[in-house]
Each structure stands twice: as structure tokens, then as C-alpha cells.
Design an enzyme around this catalytic site. Structure first.
Site, PDB file in Angstrom:
ATOM      1  N   GLY A 121       4.574   6.463   3.106  1.00 45.61           N
ATOM      2  CA  GLY A 121       3.889   7.331   4.079  1.00 45.61           C
ATOM      3  C   GLY A 121       2.698   8.025   3.465  1.00 45.61           C
ATOM      4  O   GLY A 121       2.446   7.930   2.267  1.00 45.61           O
ATOM      5  N   ARG A 124      -0.623  12.061   0.735  1.00 44.65           N
ATOM      6  CA  ARG A 124      -1.714  13.005   0.461  1.00 44.65           C
ATOM      7  C   ARG A 124      -2.879  12.817   1.427  1.00 44.65           C
ATOM      8  O   ARG A 124      -3.997  13.236   1.143  1.00 44.65           O
ATOM      9  CB  ARG A 124      -2.195  12.853  -0.974  1.00 44.65           C
ATOM     10  CG  ARG A 124      -2.561  11.413  -1.343  1.00 44.65           C
ATOM     11  CD  ARG A 124      -3.167  11.384  -2.703  1.00 44.65           C
ATOM     12  NE  ARG A 124      -3.256  10.032  -3.205  1.00 44.65           N
ATOM     13  CZ  ARG A 124      -3.864   9.715  -4.325  1.00 44.65           C
ATOM     14  NH1 ARG A 124      -4.436  10.654  -5.052  1.00 44.65           N
ATOM     15  NH2 ARG A 124      -3.904   8.468  -4.729  1.00 44.65           N
ATOM     16  N   LYS A 143      -8.221  12.657   2.626  1.00 50.99           N
ATOM     17  CA  LYS A 143      -7.334  12.177   1.556  1.00 50.99           C
ATOM     18  C   LYS A 143      -7.371  13.174   0.401  1.00 50.99           C
ATOM     19  O   LYS A 143      -8.441  13.462  -0.131  1.00 50.99           O
ATOM     20  CB  LYS A 143      -7.797  10.801   1.069  1.00 50.99           C
ATOM     21  CG  LYS A 143      -6.935  10.230  -0.066  1.00 50.99           C
ATOM     22  CD  LYS A 143      -7.330   8.806  -0.376  1.00 50.99           C
ATOM     23  CE  LYS A 143      -6.546   8.255  -1.565  1.00 50.99           C
ATOM     24  NZ  LYS A 143      -6.923   6.863  -1.832  1.00 50.99           N
ATOM     25  N   GLY A 156       0.118  15.722  -3.688  1.00 52.84           N
ATOM     26  CA  GLY A 156      -0.682  15.699  -2.464  1.00 52.84           C
ATOM     27  C   GLY A 156      -2.174  15.763  -2.704  1.00 52.84           C
ATOM     28  O   GLY A 156      -2.963  15.828  -1.763  1.00 52.84           O
ATOM     29  N   ARG A 206     -12.099  10.057   5.017  1.00 54.53           N
ATOM     30  CA  ARG A 206     -12.139   8.617   5.298  1.00 54.53           C
ATOM     31  C   ARG A 206     -12.241   8.395   6.800  1.00 54.53           C
ATOM     32  O   ARG A 206     -11.704   9.167   7.591  1.00 54.53           O
ATOM     33  CB  ARG A 206     -10.868   7.940   4.777  1.00 54.53           C
ATOM     34  CG  ARG A 206     -10.591   8.231   3.325  1.00 54.53           C
ATOM     35  CD  ARG A 206      -9.675   7.199   2.743  1.00 54.53           C
ATOM     36  NE  ARG A 206      -8.306   7.258   3.221  1.00 54.53           N
ATOM     37  CZ  ARG A 206      -7.330   6.552   2.672  1.00 54.53           C
ATOM     38  NH1 ARG A 206      -7.594   5.711   1.670  1.00 54.53           N
ATOM     39  NH2 ARG A 206      -6.101   6.647   3.123  1.00 54.53           N
ATOM     40  N   ARG A 213      -1.133   0.053   8.486  1.00 55.55           N
ATOM     41  CA  ARG A 213      -0.928  -0.869   7.367  1.00 55.55           C
ATOM     42  C   ARG A 213       0.216  -1.838   7.673  1.00 55.55           C
ATOM     43  O   ARG A 213       1.032  -1.548   8.553  1.00 55.55           O
ATOM     44  CB  ARG A 213      -0.550  -0.055   6.109  1.00 55.55           C
ATOM     45  CG  ARG A 213      -1.587   0.984   5.742  1.00 55.55           C
ATOM     46  CD  ARG A 213      -0.944   2.309   5.341  1.00 55.55           C
ATOM     47  NE  ARG A 213      -1.973   3.358   5.245  1.00 55.55           N
ATOM     48  CZ  ARG A 213      -2.739   3.535   4.174  1.00 55.55           C
ATOM     49  NH1 ARG A 213      -2.542   2.809   3.098  1.00 55.55           N
ATOM     50  NH2 ARG A 213      -3.679   4.456   4.174  1.00 55.55           N
ATOM     51  N   ASP A 282       1.765  -1.605   1.558  1.00 54.69           N
ATOM     52  CA  ASP A 282       1.336  -0.354   2.202  1.00 54.69           C
ATOM     53  C   ASP A 282      -0.159  -0.120   2.007  1.00 54.69           C
ATOM     54  O   ASP A 282      -0.707   0.827   2.555  1.00 54.69           O
ATOM     55  CB  ASP A 282       2.129   0.842   1.660  1.00 54.69           C
ATOM     56  CG  ASP A 282       2.084   0.938   0.146  1.00 54.69           C
ATOM     57  OD1 ASP A 282       2.494  -0.027  -0.515  1.00 54.69           O
ATOM     58  OD2 ASP A 282       1.602   1.961  -0.372  1.00 54.69           O
ATOM     59  N   ASP A 292      -7.561   1.918   0.789  1.00 50.21           N
ATOM     60  CA  ASP A 292      -6.906   2.555  -0.355  1.00 50.21           C
ATOM     61  C   ASP A 292      -7.505   2.130  -1.688  1.00 50.21           C
ATOM     62  O   ASP A 292      -6.896   1.400  -2.483  1.00 50.21           O
ATOM     63  CB  ASP A 292      -5.393   2.310  -0.346  1.00 50.21           C
ATOM     64  CG  ASP A 292      -4.697   3.296   0.580  1.00 50.21           C
ATOM     65  OD1 ASP A 292      -5.394   3.934   1.392  1.00 50.21           O
ATOM     66  OD2 ASP A 292      -3.466   3.431   0.488  1.00 50.21           O
TER      67      ASP A 292
HETATM   68  P1  AMP Z   1      -1.153   4.160  -3.429  1.00 49.45           P
HETATM   69  O1  AMP Z   1      -0.556   2.874  -3.914  1.00 49.45           O
HETATM   70  O2  AMP Z   1      -1.994   4.865  -4.430  1.00 49.45           O
HETATM   71  O3  AMP Z   1      -1.931   3.931  -2.169  1.00 49.45           O
HETATM   72  O4  AMP Z   1       0.021   5.197  -3.113  1.00 49.45           O
HETATM   73  C1  AMP Z   1       1.348   4.842  -2.869  1.00 49.45           C
HETATM   74  C2  AMP Z   1       2.103   5.971  -2.184  1.00 49.45           C
HETATM   75  O5  AMP Z   1       2.127   7.134  -3.006  1.00 49.45           O
HETATM   76  C3  AMP Z   1       1.513   6.418  -0.867  1.00 49.45           C
HETATM   77  O6  AMP Z   1       2.579   6.752  -0.034  1.00 49.45           O
HETATM   78  C4  AMP Z   1       0.705   7.630  -1.256  1.00 49.45           C
HETATM   79  O7  AMP Z   1       0.523   8.513  -0.178  1.00 49.45           O
HETATM   80  C5  AMP Z   1       1.553   8.246  -2.330  1.00 49.45           C
HETATM   81  N1  AMP Z   1       0.789   9.042  -3.296  1.00 49.45           N
HETATM   82  C6  AMP Z   1      -0.079   8.603  -4.245  1.00 49.45           C
HETATM   83  N2  AMP Z   1      -0.576   9.633  -4.942  1.00 49.45           N
HETATM   84  C7  AMP Z   1      -0.023  10.760  -4.451  1.00 49.45           C
HETATM   85  C8  AMP Z   1      -0.122  12.151  -4.756  1.00 49.45           C
HETATM   86  N3  AMP Z   1      -0.902  12.592  -5.739  1.00 49.45           N
HETATM   87  N4  AMP Z   1       0.609  13.009  -4.028  1.00 49.45           N
HETATM   88  C9  AMP Z   1       1.405  12.578  -3.046  1.00 49.45           C
HETATM   89  N5  AMP Z   1       1.565  11.297  -2.717  1.00 49.45           N
HETATM   90  C10 AMP Z   1       0.857  10.385  -3.397  1.00 49.45           C
HETATM   91 MG    MG Z   2      -1.771   3.578  -0.478  1.00 46.42          MG
END
Ligand code: AMP
Ligand code: MG
Length: 530
Positions: A121, A124, A143, A156, A206, A213, A282, A292
Site C-alpha cells: 500500500g 508514504r 510522495k 513515510g 506526482r 498497480r 506493486d 515508482d
Molecule cells: P517501493 O518498492 O520503493 O516502491 O516500496 C515498496 C513499499 O514500501 C510500498 O508499499 C511503499 O509505500 C513502502 N515504502 C517505501 N519506503 C517507505 C518509507 N520510507 N515509509 C513508508 N513506507 C515506505
Molecule cells: Mg512502490
């Protein structure tokens, strides 16, 4: 409404696109939960919550074009209201948010590095809402705006470095002609954010027609929530692919759209030497957009097995594997859509028929990707007619580029300078290869092939320069802009954005941005930490 000169001005503004001038007008243009919007799908799909404010936000970068596409006046970011603009796009509430107009985080799940990861989900990201302008509806999302129910262990936040990279790259990709989410702005704050070291926070605004997704579908499938799965698919079909309703099976037609757009996207990425770095399900857009931006990279020295993500120790998302991973990810999507397939089929034998039909749709990935890549390569090589062996000629070039670690962008760009008849002018591309004999051997085959083409050198060069960019977001260029921005000098972000807006043009004043990376750049490492 009574008539007054100011009302007349307002009315005129309402009719003219590009007229959201003040921050309150901009805020007012962002609608929450309009019929047909993602938000209107309801609470099973999202959680509404306010953003977590950041101290003293400031503007780091703005895309005038994205502002225009939203009908916002980009001057708002730099004019007398600049602090209010920065505060708004940092997510700092400018007034009390009514509960039903709060931003929202969407829930999704996904496969990460080939393994089912369960619920993920927007950890952030918070979507403010949707802007309708010039016949388009665009979602606006922050974001890095704080923790959400989907943050898991995360804070976040996003750091300045990765926010500048996402901002610049999404704009660069758009101007390369590659489908992508866009970015309106980056807002910074001195709020400390802990990664490997302590950095500072930033928020990227964004913009996309949709942030849905593959993982959204996997989420409702894995939780056996078929009504929601159907509502989500219906939302995407109604909104983006209404013609799918005319198909025998609208949901198979939706899968087909994802297959085609993903195949096209992979051909486009391969064609510019772009590595995404984290192709988890995702991070795959249902619309086939690049989404992303994390540890992505445009290759400098070509390596078919290049891994841009330092955390990807197995090389699952290496450059050469991206098309296969796209296909693998589509299987996850197809699996998630299975409960929707075949509603019109007789009960008897339905399960088998559904699998057969879905497999047929999946097969089209190969039918689409291969020819799309060959067509791209033909264009990159300046070949107008189609001849057998063109794919071999292209592969031959990739082989010597790989063996010599020739610069991806410069090889193709400089190839346009090669003369059909005169090998003595090959230096701009030949000199990129240590093994000159290998290059000469390939160039001889290329010239033989060019002999079948009717275009002269100048016409071929002009056409090649329209498909082989001169300017891409090389890591060291982003790094320069980031270093300066960390010292509060944002001019390089703006300048680089400007260069990348015209990737195919000759820009004599910006020649330095087209050169090989400096020595220090070979130490740059990009990881998942962002
Ligand atoms: P990503 O592969 O970087 O797109 O992120 C994978 C998952 O981790 C997604 O659900 C993002 O929302 C979550 N995520 C990544 N970085 C953070 C962060 N600093 N704080 C909270 N959630 C994060
Ligand atoms: Mg992601």
C-alpha cells in the site's frame, strides 16, 4: 451571483484554461471523490488521513509544463505566494481538512523480488485528489508526506536525493516519449530523515491519470474480495479502456491492454538503456506507465547484465531481464483477474476455457514485444525498410558494445554520423570501442545493410537523431544537481530539467551534459533506500 467587475474577472478565469493562479484556486481545483474517480471506489480501497506537516518547506523544482497540464499557473510557485505554494504541496494543511476531503493512501499488495509480500500500500504517498483540465482527469499525489496505515516499518518520508531523481526522471522519460507518471514539483524541508546517514526530507508531487498497480488487483484477489476486484477492474475499464466493454470478455480485454502496454513499455526501456531497478508487481502500472522511480539508472557503459539497484544482489532486475520480468509480472496480474474471466461462458468446462483464453492473451506479449523491439532497433539504426537479419545486425552491435563497455547513449547518437560510403569518418562512434577491429567488422556489415536503403546520409542522420537521444538523466548529472540542491542551490535542478526537456535536440550550450561520466561517477551506488 450579483454582477461586479471582480465577478466578471472570476467568470472569465473559470472559462479559460490555465487560470488557477492563487494557491487557494489551485487547492480548489483538486477535487476529491468525484464520480468515476479512484477515490469514489470507497473505503475498501483507501484510508483518508491528513499529511504529516514538515517544518519550513521550500520549493526545490517545478515543472511548468505539468503545471500547465493541470491548469495551474506555475508562477504561483515563485511569486508572492511561494511559501503558501510550498506549504500546500508539502501537505501542510492550510486550513482544516473536512473529513471526507482528506487525502488518501491506497491499499495494494504485491510480489517483491519474486516472492509474495502480502499487503503493502501507499506507505508514504497521499493522493490529494483529481484535477480535470482540458478534457483530461489527472490524479495529484504527494510522495513522502508522512506515515500511513500502510507504512509498516517505514517513516513515510522520502529524502531530497531520491525526490529530485524521481522529479527529473519522470519529466525526462516523458520527453523521451516513454509513458510515465509525471511530476509537478519537489518541495524540500530541513526535517532530518534517517537512511544510511541523516538526510533531509522532500515531497514530490506526482501526477498521473491513475496510480493503479498490478498489486491492487493482487490485493483483492489474495483476500478473496471478488466484488472489490471487479469494482477495481470496472473502474479501470470505464475510465481508460471503455472499448473493452465491446469485447466478449471485458476483463480478458483489460488483461490484453496491460499485456500490450507493458510489452511496449519494455521495448521502450530497452531502447534507451533504462533500468527500473525494482520491478516488483506493486511497481507496475496497470496503464503501462513507468512508475515508482527508485534506484533506476540510464546505462552509461553498456552491460547487458547491468544491475542498477545495489540492493538487487541476485540481479533479478538486471537490464537484460526486464522484458522477462514484465512478462512474469503480467502472469501475477492474470492470476489475480481469473475470478472475473469467463462470466459469459457456460458453467461446464469454464475453468479450463478461462485458463486457455488467458494463456492466449499472455502469448501476445511475445508477439508484441519482439517486433516492437526490432522496430525500435531498426529506427535506432536508421533502417527504413525491413530486411531479414536486421535483428542480428542489432544484436551484433549490442555484443560489441557489451564487450567494450561502450557508452549506450553516445554509441547510438554518434552512429548517425557514420557515412554510408566513407569509413574514414567513423571516429565519433569507433572511438567508443577499445577493440577497433571489432567495431570495423560490425561497421562493414552495417554499411552493407545501408546500401539497401535509399535515404542519403543527412536524411538518415536526421531520422536517427529523432529516436536516439543525446541527453538522458545520467547518474552523475542527477548527482551534481542533488549535491548543489543539498546546499540550497536549486539552479542545477532547473537547468537539468530544461536540458532533459529536449533530449533529441542538439544543444550546443549544453554539450557537457551529453558527455561521458567523470571518473568519480563510477563510485556512485544507488540502492533501494530512498
Ligand atoms: P517501493 O518498492 O520503493 O516502491 O516500496 C515498496 C513499499 O514500501 C510500498 O508499499 C511503499 O509505500 C513502502 N515504502 C517505501 N519506503 C517507505 C518509507 N520510507 N515509509 C513508508 N513506507 C515506505
Ligand atoms: Mg512502490
Amino acid at each position: 451571483m450579483s454582477f461586479s467587475p471582480s465577478n466578471a474577472v472570476r467568470a472569465a478565469r473559470d472559462e479559460t484554461p490555465g487560470e488557477a493562479r492563487s494557491v487557494s484556486e489551485i487547492a480548489g481545483a483538486i477535487k476529491v471523490g468525484e464520480p468515476g474517480s479512484f477515490a469514489a471506489l470507497g473505503t475498501a480501497f483507501l484510508t483518508r488521513l491528513p499529511a504529516a506537516p514538515v517544518p519550513d518547506p521550500y520549493l526545490v523544482g517545478i515543472s511548468g509544463e505539468v503545471a500547465e497540464s493541470l491548469g495551474f499557473d506555475a508562477q504561483a510557485a515563485t511569486g508572492p505566494e511561494k511559501d503558501a505554494f510550498a506549504a500546500f504541496f508539502a501537505g501542510n494543511p492550510t486550513r482544516d481538512w473536512p473529513a471526507d476531503a482528506l487525502p488518501y493512501a491506497a491499499v495494494y499488495s504485491g510480489h517483491q523480488f519474486g516472492v509474495w509480500a502480502g499487503q503493502l500500500g501507499d506507505g508514504r504517498a497521499l493522493t490529494l485528489g483529481e484535477v480535470e483540465h482540458d478534457g483530461a482527469r489527472l490524479e495529484v499525489q504527494l510522495k513522502g508526506a508522512g506515515r500511513t496505515p500502510y507504512s509498516r516499518m517505514g517513516d513515510g518520508r522520502a529524502v531530497l536525493r531520491s525526490s529530485i531523481r524521481e522529479f527529473l526522471c519522470s519529466e525526462a522519460m516523458h520527453h523521451l516519449g516513454i509513458p510515465t507518471t509525471r511530476a509537478l514539483a519537489v518541495i524540500g524541508s530541513d526535517l532530518p530523515v534517517r537512511r544510511e546517514t541523516v538526510e533531509t526530507a522532500a515531497i514530490v508531487t506526482r501526477v498521473s491519470p491513475s496510480f493503479v498497480r498490478f498489486g491492487h488487483f493482487e490485493h483483492f484477489y489474495s483476500n478473496d474480495r471478488i466484488d472489490e476486484l471487479k469494482a477495481l477492474a470496472d473502474h479501470v475499464i470505464d475510465r481508460f479502456y471503455p472499448h473493452c466493454r465491446d469485447a466478449d470478455d471485458p476483463y480478458l480485454a483489460l488483461l490484453d491492454r496491460a499485456v500490450q502496454t507493458t510489452a511496449d513499455l519494455m521495448a521502450q526501456w530497452q531502447g534507451v538503456g533504462f533500468c527500473h531497478g525494482v520491478m516488483n508487481t506493486d511497481n507496475m502500472s496497470i496503464l503501462g506507465l513507468t512508475i515508482d522511480y527508485g534506484p533506476f539508472g540510464f546505462m552509461d557503459a553498456f552491460n547487458a547484465h547491468h544491475i542498477c539497484n545495489h540492493s538487487d544482489t541476485q540481479g533479478r532486475y538486471a537490464y537484460g531481464r526486464q522484458p522477462q520480468v514484465g512478462y512474469w509480472n503480467l502472469f501475477c496480474l492474470a492470476q489475480a483477474l481469473v475470478p472475473l474471466f469467463g462470466a459469459n461462458l457456460p458453467e461446464e468446462g469454464r475453468a479450463e476455457r478461462v485458463v486457455e483464453e488467458a494463456q492466449k492473451v499472455m502469448e501476445r506479449y511475445k508477439e508484441r514485444f519482439g517486433p516492437a523491439l526490432v522496430a525500435k532497433m531498426r529506427a535506432k539504426l536508421g533502417l527504413e525498410i525491413e530486411r531479414d537479419g536486421d535483428d542480428k545486425l542489432a544484436n551484433g552491435l549490442f555484443e560489441i558494445m557489451h564487450a567494450n563497455r561502450a557508452d549506450f547513449t553516445l554509441t547510438f547518437r554518434n552512429l548517425s554520423k557514420l557515412s554510408k560510403s566513407d569509413a574514414s569518418q567513423d571516429a565519433p562512434v569507433r572511438d567508443l570501442f577499445l577493440d577497433r577491429a571489432a567495431f570495423d567488422a560490425w561497421a562493414a556489415q552495417y554499411r552493407e545493410r545501408l546500401a539497401h536503403e535509399s535515404r542519403d546520409d543527412a536524411a538518415r542522420a536526421a531520422a536517427m537523431n529523432r529516436v536516439n537521444p543525446k541527453y538522458v538523466l545520467r547518474n552523475h548529472l542527477a548527482e551534481n544537481a542533488i549535491r548543489r540542491a543539498s546546499e540550497k542551490d536549486f539552479s542545477e535542478v532547473a537547468r537539468l530539467l530544461d536540458v532533459l526537456r529536449h533530449p533529441y535536440d542538439e544543444q550546443p550550450e549544453n554539450e557537457a551534459y551529453a558527455g561521458l561520466p567523470p571518473d568519480w561517477a563510477s563510485d556512485l551506488e544507488v540502492s533501494c533506500s530512498s
